[in-house]
Design an enzyme around this catalytic site. Structure first.
Site, PDB file in Angstrom:
ATOM      1  N   ARG B  46     -55.244  12.842 -27.786  1.00 26.86           N
ATOM      2  CA  ARG B  46     -55.776  11.491 -27.958  1.00 26.86           C
ATOM      3  C   ARG B  46     -54.612  10.529 -27.809  1.00 26.86           C
ATOM      4  NH1 ARG B  46     -52.268  10.530 -31.108  1.00 26.86           N
ATOM      5  NH2 ARG B  46     -53.248   8.514 -31.425  1.00 26.86           N
ATOM      6  N   GLY B  47     -54.913   9.238 -27.775  1.00 26.43           N
ATOM      7  CA  GLY B  47     -53.886   8.242 -27.508  1.00 26.43           C
ATOM      8  C   GLY B  47     -54.001   7.868 -26.041  1.00 26.43           C
ATOM      9  N   ALA B  48     -54.146   6.570 -25.772  1.00 26.79           N
ATOM     10  CA  ALA B  48     -54.482   6.122 -24.422  1.00 26.79           C
ATOM     11  C   ALA B  48     -53.539   6.678 -23.347  1.00 26.79           C
ATOM     12  CB  ALA B  48     -54.541   4.594 -24.391  1.00 26.79           C
ATOM     13  N   GLN B 196     -55.326   9.714 -37.994  1.00 28.38           N
ATOM     14  CA  GLN B 196     -54.163   9.793 -37.108  1.00 28.38           C
ATOM     15  C   GLN B 196     -52.891   9.318 -37.792  1.00 28.38           C
ATOM     16  OE1 GLN B 196     -57.076   8.367 -36.295  1.00 28.38           O
ATOM     17  NE2 GLN B 196     -57.641   8.743 -34.170  1.00 28.38           N
ATOM     18  N   ASP B 237     -55.639   0.600 -26.502  1.00 26.69           N
ATOM     19  CA  ASP B 237     -56.368   1.444 -25.551  1.00 26.69           C
ATOM     20  C   ASP B 237     -56.760   0.682 -24.294  1.00 26.69           C
ATOM     21  OD1 ASP B 237     -56.838   2.629 -28.382  1.00 26.69           O
ATOM     22  OD2 ASP B 237     -57.206   4.267 -26.958  1.00 26.69           O
ATOM     23  N   ASN B 247     -58.248  -1.548 -29.677  1.00 30.10           N
ATOM     24  CA  ASN B 247     -57.417  -0.501 -30.275  1.00 30.10           C
ATOM     25  C   ASN B 247     -58.217   0.151 -31.396  1.00 30.10           C
ATOM     26  OD1 ASN B 247     -54.921   0.969 -30.403  1.00 30.10           O
ATOM     27  ND2 ASN B 247     -54.395  -0.135 -32.270  1.00 30.10           N
TER      28      ASN B 247
END
Lengths: 344, 344
Positions: B46-48, B196, B237, B247
């Site tokens: 995950r994480g853009a 997260q 994001d 975000n």
């Protein structure tokens, strides 16, 4: 459903264990002040009014237990019991309010026989219990009068039947509005770390058939922005003389977000929660609890070992962010020192 | 510590499984687009920026796998792989940015032999990977220049090495400032529901020896009010043409609280996160994920059965609440359409 937060059975106080709700419904029997104090400390019972009622019963139980002692020992050990109960949690003032009331009763009659005193103290605890429910119902009527049919209310933490002897403060207002036939929907913040919203508010409202949606605390702003929230109603653990409100951590966040979106913020509070002896919120002691509440849940730890944690259980919302207090004597708009003093 | 979010081993992509961090460190091997897409959907990765890099590798893996097919089948099944990857998550634009780049490469050379195309696509994925780290380091240098020695930074979610190919965006800025010798301390919001902050940010920062304190999301306002937070830095994001920032859910809450306390809000964003094709934040699709993320954690459910839940994964912070964007081309104060267009 009638949630039984506290009940008197077989000469004992039984507290529903709020740490296990809603998955397990079990009661902790208490027969002395120490067990009650431990129950408050460990959050078997929580919620400012419920803590006050429990502490009153703690005094009554201790008197019952010690009644056969010689007078001097009785008085001395009762004084110790008052101290133990007073040290159980620091922020909610209802605890100290209830203990003060019990102490007055105790010293008024300390010349009488122990057993007689013990019976008087139990009567006083019962009275505090029943008055709490009555107070909540009166607040409910006043609060319901300012809610419109079709409103969606955001609430934070649990200021419900489980936080009181019954009916609830913030949730009591919602219950009363629904009883009047108004269609009210609720967003419940889950309220980390102890999850009072997810476990207690979501449970007691849905048991009552009230349309409730659970969200994480950090979603409140998003749903205010999308226009889905019409008002905020919360409870409180202590209100200072200037109207500053101590309540569950995150209440301040909700109030700032509500201001940004022009959404009214109502605080449901019995007069027993107002502490005129404390000038402002800065003077209210804020309890910090164990880091394990933040690093995980139950037996699970999800945060890394040895991570530093802060865990203040409460925050202070300045009076300027509060639209009105809902009390058993009526609605107090734009609360300030003068208006609070006028209530007494 | 060097966190390996994504690594290329034995002609496979290996993703660290972020659902189990930090308690278990294990890697998911991927040898086709479907496995990568599923890994993105299930939040293994995950994480853009990391999603973009993973998707690029997904394309390369699929080409490698299908290279022996006849030309027509190869082209048709590659088109399907692009679609599967594009459907994995809707909000982060880096996914579409990376797929677009891979698609251009693919069609540019679609007259060549399949195996040659597959090799080119793998080179392109490697390039995207290495450029991401370089971009983060350039952002880090610009970002560090606006942080003062002794500052305490609040961050939300994880915009760290684990959200990128390495170094991180928001946490990259903090890492770069620390590498320059500045003493920086961090408050990490736990970031419900996926945690997260508690699981990833707290872990990767403390592994690097950066002084980090974990708090629940609803404490951010309290610590801003107490003067303990000097600046907010988050990732993003997707940024719309007008500067609105999508975000992780809760970013909007943090930004409103920061405004109330005159605390600057910085958004670390590679240019690949800026989407000029979308006029404003209102047009960014917001993913809603499963209710089970909110009702509990792992196998535990703490909320009552059948409770209604909302679970938007992202929110929109209007450009007006953003002090500056930190990009690999420099700091963009008070972002707006004109300034964003000038970056390209």
């Amino acid at each position: 459903m009638t949630v039984e937060t506290l009940r008197w059975r077989n000469n004992q106080l039984e507290m529903i264990d709020q740490r296990c709700l809603p998955s397990v419904i079990q009661f902790l029997p208490c027969s002395d002040a120490q067990t009650v104090a431990e129950g408050i400390k460990q959050m078997v019972v929580r919620g400012a009014p419920a803590i006050g009622v429990a502490a009153a019963y703690g005094v009554a139980l201790e008197a019952q237990k010690l009644a056969s002692l010689p007078r001097e020992d009785f008085v001395e050990r009762m004084a110790r019991a008052f101290d133990v109960l007073a040290a159980s949690r620091p922020t909610a003032v209802n605890l100290f309010w209830a203990l003060k009331r019990m102490r007055i009763r105790f010293y008024e009659h300390s010349k009488n026989e122990n057993l007689f005193v013990a019976r008087l103290l139990l009567d006083e605890a019962h009275a505090i219990y029943h008055e709490d429910i009555e107070t909540n119902k009166r607040m409910g009527v006043f609060g319901a009068s300012i809610l419109d049919d079709g409103m969606c209310i955001l609430t934070h933490c649990n200021a419900g039947a489980l936080a009181t002897a019954g009916h609830g403060t913030a949730l009591g207002v919602i219950r009363s509005a629904v009883a009047e036939g108004k269609k009210i929907t609720v967003f419940a913040d889950e309220t980390r770390p102890f999850l009072q919203g997810a476990r207690l508010t979501a449970w007691e409202l849905s048991e009552d058939g009230i349309d409730t949606t659970l969200i994480t605390d950090n979603m409140a702003g998003h749903f205010m922005k999308s226009g889905e929230i019409d008002a905020v109603i919360v409870g409180t653990d202590r209100i200072a003389a200037n109207g500053d409100v101590a309540n569950k951590i995150g209440t301040y966040m909700v109030a700032v977000l509500a201001k940004e979106h022009n959404i009214p913020v109502y605080v449901a509070c019995p007069l027993s929660t107002i502490d005129l002896s404390i000038p402002s919120g800065d003077d209210i002691p804020i309890e910090e609890r164990s880091s394990s509440e933040v690093t995980g849940y139950g037996d699970i730890q999800w945060a890394p070992e040895n991570i530093k944690v802060r865990n203040p259980s409460f925050d202070i919302t300045p009076a300027s962010l509060i639209t009105a207090l809902i009390t058993e004597q009526g609605i107090v708009y734009a609360p300030n020192k003068k208006k609070l003093e006028a209530l007494f």
